[in-house]
Design a protein around this motif. Structure first.
Motif, PDB file in Angstrom:
ATOM      1  N   GLN A 407     -32.697 -22.212  -4.242  1.00  0.00           N
ATOM      2  CA  GLN A 407     -31.865 -23.220  -4.898  1.00  0.00           C
ATOM      3  C   GLN A 407     -30.903 -23.777  -3.867  1.00  0.00           C
ATOM      4  O   GLN A 407     -30.672 -23.175  -2.814  1.00  0.00           O
ATOM      5  CB  GLN A 407     -31.098 -22.641  -6.098  1.00  0.00           C
ATOM      6  CG  GLN A 407     -30.115 -21.569  -5.748  1.00  0.00           C
ATOM      7  CD  GLN A 407     -29.315 -21.102  -6.954  1.00  0.00           C
ATOM      8  OE1 GLN A 407     -28.463 -20.244  -6.845  1.00  0.00           O
ATOM      9  NE2 GLN A 407     -29.553 -21.663  -8.129  1.00  0.00           N
ATOM     10  N   LYS A 408     -30.356 -24.949  -4.146  1.00  0.00           N
ATOM     11  CA  LYS A 408     -29.496 -25.599  -3.170  1.00  0.00           C
ATOM     12  C   LYS A 408     -28.223 -24.788  -2.934  1.00  0.00           C
ATOM     13  O   LYS A 408     -27.496 -24.452  -3.873  1.00  0.00           O
ATOM     14  CB  LYS A 408     -29.134 -27.012  -3.626  1.00  0.00           C
ATOM     15  CG  LYS A 408     -30.271 -28.010  -3.480  1.00  0.00           C
ATOM     16  CD  LYS A 408     -29.805 -29.434  -3.740  1.00  0.00           C
ATOM     17  CE  LYS A 408     -30.959 -30.416  -3.518  1.00  0.00           C
ATOM     18  NZ  LYS A 408     -30.548 -31.826  -3.742  1.00  0.00           N
ATOM     19  N   LYS A 409     -27.985 -24.491  -1.662  1.00  0.00           N
ATOM     20  CA  LYS A 409     -26.782 -23.791  -1.240  1.00  0.00           C
ATOM     21  C   LYS A 409     -26.267 -24.451   0.038  1.00  0.00           C
ATOM     22  O   LYS A 409     -26.979 -25.220   0.691  1.00  0.00           O
ATOM     23  CB  LYS A 409     -27.074 -22.308  -0.980  1.00  0.00           C
ATOM     24  CG  LYS A 409     -27.387 -21.508  -2.245  1.00  0.00           C
ATOM     25  CD  LYS A 409     -26.133 -21.295  -3.091  1.00  0.00           C
ATOM     26  CE  LYS A 409     -26.382 -20.374  -4.249  1.00  0.00           C
ATOM     27  NZ  LYS A 409     -25.153 -20.148  -5.063  1.00  0.00           N
ATOM     28  N   LEU A 410     -25.034 -24.110   0.417  1.00  0.00           N
ATOM     29  CA  LEU A 410     -24.434 -24.658   1.632  1.00  0.00           C
ATOM     30  C   LEU A 410     -24.670 -23.716   2.806  1.00  0.00           C
ATOM     31  O   LEU A 410     -24.585 -22.495   2.669  1.00  0.00           O
ATOM     32  CB  LEU A 410     -22.931 -24.878   1.446  1.00  0.00           C
ATOM     33  CG  LEU A 410     -22.483 -25.745   0.275  1.00  0.00           C
ATOM     34  CD1 LEU A 410     -20.984 -26.006   0.375  1.00  0.00           C
ATOM     35  CD2 LEU A 410     -23.252 -27.062   0.212  1.00  0.00           C
ATOM     36  N   TYR A 411     -24.927 -24.306   3.970  1.00  0.00           N
ATOM     37  CA  TYR A 411     -25.161 -23.545   5.199  1.00  0.00           C
ATOM     38  C   TYR A 411     -24.383 -24.181   6.343  1.00  0.00           C
ATOM     39  O   TYR A 411     -24.122 -25.384   6.340  1.00  0.00           O
ATOM     40  CB  TYR A 411     -26.647 -23.507   5.547  1.00  0.00           C
ATOM     41  CG  TYR A 411     -27.482 -22.709   4.592  1.00  0.00           C
ATOM     42  CD1 TYR A 411     -27.855 -21.401   4.889  1.00  0.00           C
ATOM     43  CD2 TYR A 411     -27.904 -23.262   3.381  1.00  0.00           C
ATOM     44  CE1 TYR A 411     -28.634 -20.658   4.007  1.00  0.00           C
ATOM     45  CE2 TYR A 411     -28.672 -22.528   2.491  1.00  0.00           C
ATOM     46  CZ  TYR A 411     -29.029 -21.228   2.818  1.00  0.00           C
ATOM     47  OH  TYR A 411     -29.788 -20.492   1.934  1.00  0.00           O
TER      48      TYR A 411
END
Length: 440
Positions: A407-411
């Motif tokens: 799922q979309k996450k921040l990196y």
């Protein structure tokens, strides 16, 4: 820190350092240790964090602080964290006269971090030092009295910020903030902020099912965030200025896309007028004024450098969307990407680099264009799709959203393409990040 702790400076030699290039392995014969984070490539310094010196009753907070510091340092790709068990022998104390530096030198360690706890109010007092192994000098030293458990994350952040500043000349990573989008109740989304280490997670809008707050953008002074608010019938411009509810403005268009601040506080936004989307500079009443990017094709996603003289944006006149650059004062735009499907430009603060996403094999990947050399470098790879890159204030780190975990996450990665590290943002997806300026 909003605490009873009183910070004592033990010694700081970082201000004496000059950026002499990237070091790897053992430090050569020189007077200081330094890293050029803006240069090409990225070698590593070896760092050991020694076991804390603490009384039995203080070992629990001592271990917790050490773990917090280790987690912070993992975000700095120019540091290789070496377990203290890899170095033979024991140090006799936390100060230079109590340390035998020879085993660390033989083990090719560049930086040694020590901590010492003494009895005091609350959990006690702590002293943190970072030594350059070759010169045996303290490069960062900090002391905190009457420490509480709640203060430990802040102490870790502040110490790591000082260490990064001493080694690189830049330390703002640890107290900067990132605005991004999280889902709320129903089908709505809201704007949140977080530090790049995952601390300070804060919700700043509360639209829930009433609308979707998207595409946040910081002002250059860090006091405001502009965003698109998607309602049931139209798009609106939202502006949050710290505390309370955001101001919402109705523009003469049903499409209000990717608002961005200029350094002077004005807002540029893509709105659909006269049959197509163009980028307009809003006037004092938050209404479309001068056209910044018009002509053939649609024009969206403006991004500005810290001088306010350059604007990167997306235009599709060539068939696919591509990245263009032009002077804010006017003139003809220059096409940056020669081919492909390219979106989401982010200008580095110094105006020398553009991070953007390119479609490769059905997925998006982050690239960086160097405007001095004209070269494009792919900085993300692997599974999933990577989108919405945004430069940090020092132009070294890049935050982006990715589906690589499912799922979309921040990196966070760097301009050199170091392995990405996920930013903890709680449950649910996280997307559309925008890195804010350093606090004044």
């Amino acid at each position: 820190m909003t605490t009873r702790a009183h910070k004592r400076i033990i010694s700081v030699f970082g201000a004496l350092f000059m950026l002499l290039g990237i070091l790897s392995g053992r430090a050569p014969a020189q007077t200081s240790l330094a890293v050029d984070i803006q240069g090409p490539g990225q070698a590593k310094m070896n760092l050991v964090q020694a076991r804390p010196f603490a009384d039995g009753g203080q070992m629990t907070p001592a271990d917790k602080l050490q773990d917090l510091i280790n987690k912070d340092l993992q975000f700095l790709p120019f540091l290789q964290l070496v377990p203290p068990s890899n170095i033979p022998g024991q140090i006799g104390g936390a100060t230079a006269d109590q340390i035998d530096f020879k085993p660390f030198s033989m083990g090719k360690i560049d930086v040694l971090v020590t901590s010492k706890w003494t009895p005091g109010g609350n959990l006690g007092n702590v002293e943190l030092r970072a030594f350059e192994v070759y010169s045996q000098k303290v490069i960062v030293g900090k002391g905190y009295d009457s420490v509480t458990d709640a203060q430990l994350p802040d102490i870790a952040d502040r110490f790591c910020m000082e260490l990064m500043a001493a080694l690189t000349g830049q330390g703002g990573f640890f107290n900067s903030q990132i605005a991004f989008v999280k889902p709320s109740s129903g089908k709505g989304t809201d704007i949140w902020t977080v530090r790049p280490t995952g601390r300070g997670l804060t919700r700043i809008t509360h639209y829930n099912e009433l609308g979707m707050a998207e595409s946040p953008a910081w002002s250059f002074d860090g006091r405001s965030i502009a965003f698109t608010l998607i309602g049931s019938r139209s798009h609106y411009l939202g502006v949050w200025s710290g505390g309370g509810k955001p101001q919402v403005y109705t523009l003469p268009s049903t499409n209000v896309v990717s608002p961005r601040f200029l350094p002077n506080g004005q807002i540029a936004v893509s709105v659909r007028m006269h049959g197509k989307a163009d980028i307009y500079l809003l006037n004092a009443n938050h209404q479309p004024g001068r056209v910044l990017a018009g002509g053939p094709g649609i024009n969206v996603s403006p991004s500005f450098d810290a001088s306010g003289s350059l604007m990167a944006f997306v235009n599709d006149q060539a068939g696919n969307p591509n990245i263009y650059l032009q002077n804010v004062s006017g003139g003809s735009p220059r096409r940056i990407t020669p081919s492909g499907y390219n979106t989401n430009p982010s200008l580095s603060p110094d105006g020398k680099l553009i991070a953007y996403t390119k479609q490769l094999g059905g997925a998006q990947k982050v690239f960086v264009h160097d405007m001095t050399t004209g070269q494009d470098t792919q900085v993300t790879s692997g599974g999933g799709s990577d989108e919405n890159p945004s430069f940090s204030p020092d132009g070294y780190f890049i935050v982006f959203s990715s589906t690589r975990s499912g799922q979309k996450k921040l990196y966070v990665t760097t301009r050199h393409g170091t392995p990405p590290i996920m930013i903890p943002t709680g449950d649910g997806t996280a997307q559309m990040p925008c890195w804010g300026p350093l606090p004044k």
